[in-house]
Design an enzyme around this catalytic site. Sequence first.
Site, PDB file in Angstrom:
ATOM      1  N   ARG A 177      48.396   3.113  28.191  1.00 10.41           N
ATOM      2  CA  ARG A 177      47.048   3.009  28.778  1.00 10.41           C
ATOM      3  C   ARG A 177      45.944   3.128  27.719  1.00 10.41           C
ATOM      4  O   ARG A 177      44.876   3.692  27.978  1.00 10.41           O
ATOM      5  CB  ARG A 177      46.805   4.069  29.867  1.00 10.41           C
ATOM      6  CG  ARG A 177      47.730   4.005  31.029  1.00 10.41           C
ATOM      7  CD  ARG A 177      47.642   2.700  31.807  1.00 10.41           C
ATOM      8  NE  ARG A 177      48.782   2.638  32.690  1.00 10.41           N
ATOM      9  CZ  ARG A 177      49.945   2.049  32.357  1.00 10.41           C
ATOM     10  NH1 ARG A 177      50.090   1.440  31.197  1.00 10.41           N
ATOM     11  NH2 ARG A 177      50.947   2.042  33.183  1.00 10.41           N
ATOM     12  N   SER A 227      44.871   6.060  38.915  1.00  8.10           N
ATOM     13  CA  SER A 227      45.313   7.357  38.388  1.00  8.10           C
ATOM     14  C   SER A 227      44.203   8.004  37.562  1.00  8.10           C
ATOM     15  O   SER A 227      43.597   7.358  36.710  1.00  8.10           O
ATOM     16  CB  SER A 227      46.539   7.177  37.498  1.00  8.10           C
ATOM     17  OG  SER A 227      47.606   6.715  38.274  1.00  8.10           O
ATOM     18  N   GLU A 297      42.733   9.275  32.281  1.00  9.12           N
ATOM     19  CA  GLU A 297      42.943   7.833  32.083  1.00  9.12           C
ATOM     20  C   GLU A 297      41.619   7.100  32.365  1.00  9.12           C
ATOM     21  O   GLU A 297      41.270   6.133  31.721  1.00  9.12           O
ATOM     22  CB  GLU A 297      44.038   7.347  33.054  1.00  9.12           C
ATOM     23  CG  GLU A 297      44.361   5.877  32.900  1.00  9.12           C
ATOM     24  CD  GLU A 297      45.567   5.445  33.745  1.00  9.12           C
ATOM     25  OE1 GLU A 297      46.544   6.205  33.848  1.00  9.12           O
ATOM     26  OE2 GLU A 297      45.500   4.345  34.304  1.00  9.12           O
TER      27      GLU A 297
HETATM   28  C1  LIG Z   1      43.705   1.489  43.598  1.00  7.52           C
HETATM   29  C2  LIG Z   1      43.837   1.367  42.107  1.00  7.52           C
HETATM   30  C3  LIG Z   1      45.094   1.227  41.537  1.00  7.52           C
HETATM   31  C4  LIG Z   1      45.241   1.116  40.156  1.00  7.52           C
HETATM   32  N1  LIG Z   1      46.498   0.980  39.623  1.00  7.52           N
HETATM   33  C5  LIG Z   1      46.653   0.846  38.294  1.00  7.52           C
HETATM   34  C6  LIG Z   1      47.957   0.704  37.724  1.00  7.52           C
HETATM   35  O1  LIG Z   1      48.968   0.678  38.407  1.00  7.52           O
HETATM   36  N2  LIG Z   1      48.039   0.571  36.370  1.00  7.52           N
HETATM   37  C7  LIG Z   1      46.944   0.576  35.556  1.00  7.52           C
HETATM   38  O2  LIG Z   1      47.087   0.433  34.341  1.00  7.52           O
HETATM   39  N3  LIG Z   1      45.696   0.721  36.081  1.00  7.52           N
HETATM   40  C8  LIG Z   1      45.524   0.849  37.409  1.00  7.52           C
HETATM   41  N4  LIG Z   1      44.259   0.998  37.934  1.00  7.52           N
HETATM   42  C9  LIG Z   1      43.100   1.069  37.022  1.00  7.52           C
HETATM   43  C10 LIG Z   1      42.441  -0.271  36.684  1.00  7.52           C
HETATM   44  O3  LIG Z   1      42.608  -1.207  37.714  1.00  7.52           O
HETATM   45  C11 LIG Z   1      42.925  -0.864  35.366  1.00  7.52           C
HETATM   46  O4  LIG Z   1      42.750   0.016  34.281  1.00  7.52           O
HETATM   47  C12 LIG Z   1      42.163  -2.172  35.069  1.00  7.52           C
HETATM   48  O5  LIG Z   1      42.846  -2.882  34.109  1.00  7.52           O
HETATM   49  C13 LIG Z   1      40.729  -1.944  34.629  1.00  7.52           C
HETATM   50  O6  LIG Z   1      40.061  -3.196  34.644  1.00  7.52           O
HETATM   51  P1  LIG Z   1      38.521  -3.309  35.063  1.00  7.52           P
HETATM   52  O7  LIG Z   1      38.118  -4.734  34.917  1.00  7.52           O
HETATM   53  O8  LIG Z   1      38.282  -2.697  36.369  1.00  7.52           O
HETATM   54  O9  LIG Z   1      37.861  -2.437  33.901  1.00  7.52           O
HETATM   55  P2  LIG Z   1      36.606  -1.449  34.036  1.00  7.52           P
HETATM   56  O10 LIG Z   1      36.986  -0.295  34.881  1.00  7.52           O
HETATM   57  O11 LIG Z   1      35.384  -2.193  34.400  1.00  7.52           O
HETATM   58  O12 LIG Z   1      36.492  -0.958  32.507  1.00  7.52           O
HETATM   59  C14 LIG Z   1      37.518  -0.185  31.929  1.00  7.52           C
HETATM   60  C15 LIG Z   1      37.219  -0.032  30.421  1.00  7.52           C
HETATM   61  O13 LIG Z   1      37.361  -1.283  29.776  1.00  7.52           O
HETATM   62  C16 LIG Z   1      36.134  -1.687  29.139  1.00  7.52           C
HETATM   63  N5  LIG Z   1      36.014  -3.137  29.345  1.00  7.52           N
HETATM   64  C17 LIG Z   1      36.073  -3.796  30.541  1.00  7.52           C
HETATM   65  N6  LIG Z   1      35.989  -5.129  30.330  1.00  7.52           N
HETATM   66  C18 LIG Z   1      35.853  -5.303  28.997  1.00  7.52           C
HETATM   67  C19 LIG Z   1      35.715  -6.456  28.151  1.00  7.52           C
HETATM   68  N7  LIG Z   1      35.700  -7.710  28.639  1.00  7.52           N
HETATM   69  N8  LIG Z   1      35.607  -6.252  26.807  1.00  7.52           N
HETATM   70  C20 LIG Z   1      35.618  -5.004  26.285  1.00  7.52           C
HETATM   71  N9  LIG Z   1      35.729  -3.871  27.034  1.00  7.52           N
HETATM   72  C21 LIG Z   1      35.858  -4.037  28.365  1.00  7.52           C
HETATM   73  C22 LIG Z   1      35.037  -0.860  29.812  1.00  7.52           C
HETATM   74  O14 LIG Z   1      33.956  -0.631  28.934  1.00  7.52           O
HETATM   75  C23 LIG Z   1      35.791   0.449  30.137  1.00  7.52           C
HETATM   76  O15 LIG Z   1      35.832   1.277  29.013  1.00  7.52           O
HETATM   77  C24 LIG Z   1      44.085   1.114  39.317  1.00  7.52           C
HETATM   78  C25 LIG Z   1      42.827   1.246  39.900  1.00  7.52           C
HETATM   79  C26 LIG Z   1      42.690   1.339  41.275  1.00  7.52           C
HETATM   80  C27 LIG Z   1      41.325   1.474  41.880  1.00  7.52           C
END
Ligand SMILES: Cc1cc2nc3c(=O)[nH]c(=O)nc-3n(C[C@H](O)[C@H](O)[C@H](O)COP(=O)(O)OP(=O)(O)OC[C@H]3O[C@@H](n4cnc5c(N)ncnc54)[C@H](O)[C@@H]3O)c2cc1C
Length: 303
Positions: A177, A227, A297
């Site tokens: 992660r 998480s 995380e």
């Molecule tokens: C119900 C639920 C279940 C989940 N299950 C999992 C799971 O099983 N496994 C898992 O790994 N995660 C899980 N997650 C967490 C999440 O979905 C992942 O970490 C996802 O990949 C984050 O993507 P995001 O676009 O929402 O990023 P954001 O939350 O918008 O950003 C996360 C980080 O990435 C940075 N970021 C975002 N986009 C960019 C970009 N284009 N360039 C540079 N930096 C960037 C942001 O600044 C921030 O630091 C879950 C979340 C939820 C709500």
Amino acid sequence: MLADTTVYQEMLRALPGRVSAGEPMKEHTSWRIGGPADVFVQPANREELRLVVAHVNQWGIPLTIIGAGTNILVPDEGIRGVVVKVGSGLDRISLQEHMIVAESGARLSRVAAAARDAGLGGFEFSSGIPGNIGGAVVMNAGANGVSIQARLKKILLLSPAGHFSIKTKDEIDFGYRTSSLQKDSSIVVEALFSCFQKDKDRIKQEMDAFNRRRKKTQPLHYPCAGSIFKNPPGDTAGRLIEAAGLKGTRIGDAQISTLHANFIINLGAATARDIMMLVEKTRELVLERFGIELKPEVKVVGY
Ligand SMILES: Cc1cc2nc3c(=O)[nH]c(=O)nc-3n(C[C@H](O)[C@H](O)[C@H](O)COP(=O)(O)OP(=O)(O)OC[C@H]3O[C@@H](n4cnc5c(N)ncnc54)[C@H](O)[C@@H]3O)c2cc1C
């Protein structure tokens, strides 16, 4: 206020309809929490993204990048400076033989569905992860024993000064992660993944099974951010939190889920402060009981 400045006026003129002041960040996070962003921009393509980023950098304004907002906590005070949301507009997906090119604003679930429909295996693990490709690469999102680094070949990055460059997977350090991109101020614009031939029906069956398990074990009817803590070596954060007797513990409208102890849900009007207090309480109690320090995380973003 940034919204009163010429920088804001220039952005408004350059990207009409895509720039706003005081945007409530709770509209852009899966937790439904977060105060206003001074200036909020959602670029419609990569040239607009480059324009905004270079402009903001030139003026020395703090910049925060978000994707789908499914892994972040935004403070109640909001975010100072400019927030750029990389989402629709930067979400093209294309397939060539066993390769997939996806812009960073594309939903991971759309990429997985496109792979499945083309009979390409490799993205089954991601079934039900709600974020965008950029966030998934930066966080090295994963589930079911696989993370996105397994599929990644290279990415297109945009530097704060507005220059594009390519990084191969070998030039990025990935961990559980985490990735070295979290310390890089560049933005992920596009990613190239490699997949392999696999029977469509088998892919579908595996993805459906992963999804069914999620629905049974995760509180998906409430706003949450997945998480909260990373699993420590040889154990799970959920087991430790449950063993510490914390399931159901509540501060304000933030509650440790009774279904999955490593999820904090928003019962309606939770604040970032409620969440942070609950995270701290959980961390302290698990450390006291088991001598294990849980590491978050979820990312707190903003200035
Ligand atoms: C119900 C639920 C279940 C989940 N299950 C999992 C799971 O099983 N496994 C898992 O790994 N995660 C899980 N997650 C967490 C999440 O979905 C992942 O970490 C996802 O990949 C984050 O993507 P995001 O676009 O929402 O990023 P954001 O939350 O918008 O950003 C996360 C980080 O990435 C940075 N970021 C975002 N986009 C960019 C970009 N284009 N360039 C540079 N930096 C960037 C942001 O600044 C921030 O630091 C879950 C979340 C939820 C709500």
